[in-house]
Design a protein around this motif. Structure first.
Motif: not given
Length: 105
Positions: A59, A62-63, A66-67, A69, A71-74
């Motif tokens: 986790s 992945r978090c 994601a930040h 990149r 991505s996922d609205g982050r």
């Protein structure tokens, strides 16, 4: 059940705030992102989650990615910090925060 860390207002502390609090800048403004990969940051991040992740290592990874990149609205990191984080992410070795743990990230 663990008690998660919150801001004074009672709101949960976002992952973005946690990660950014571990980015130091030198006198010229260049970022040092080694703190993000520290055991202290990893453990602090876990304490700020509303519920404990079932796979905290995965986790956290992945978090953070994601930040990085955005991505996922982050919300993405500042460009110079992102570049330094990517240098660490691309290394083929275990992150310092996971050295005490039996994980292969």
């Amino acid at each position: 059940m663990k008690e998660c860390l919150k801001e004074k207002s009672g709101a949960l502390i976002s992952s973005y705030k946690v990660f950014n609090s571990f980015i130091d800048r030198d006198a010229s403004g260049k970022p040092d992102v080694s703190g993000i990969f520290s055991t202290y940051c990893y453990e602090y991040w876990i304490k700020t989650r509303k519920t404990a992740p079932k796979k905290p290592h995965e986790s956290f990874r992945r978090c953070l990615t994601a930040h990085t990149r955005g991505s996922d609205g982050r919300k993405p990191f500042a460009e110079d910090a992102e570049a330094k984080i990517l240098e660490v992410l691309r290394q083929k070795k275990r992150w310092p925060c996971f050295e005490k743990h039996e994980v292969s990230i």
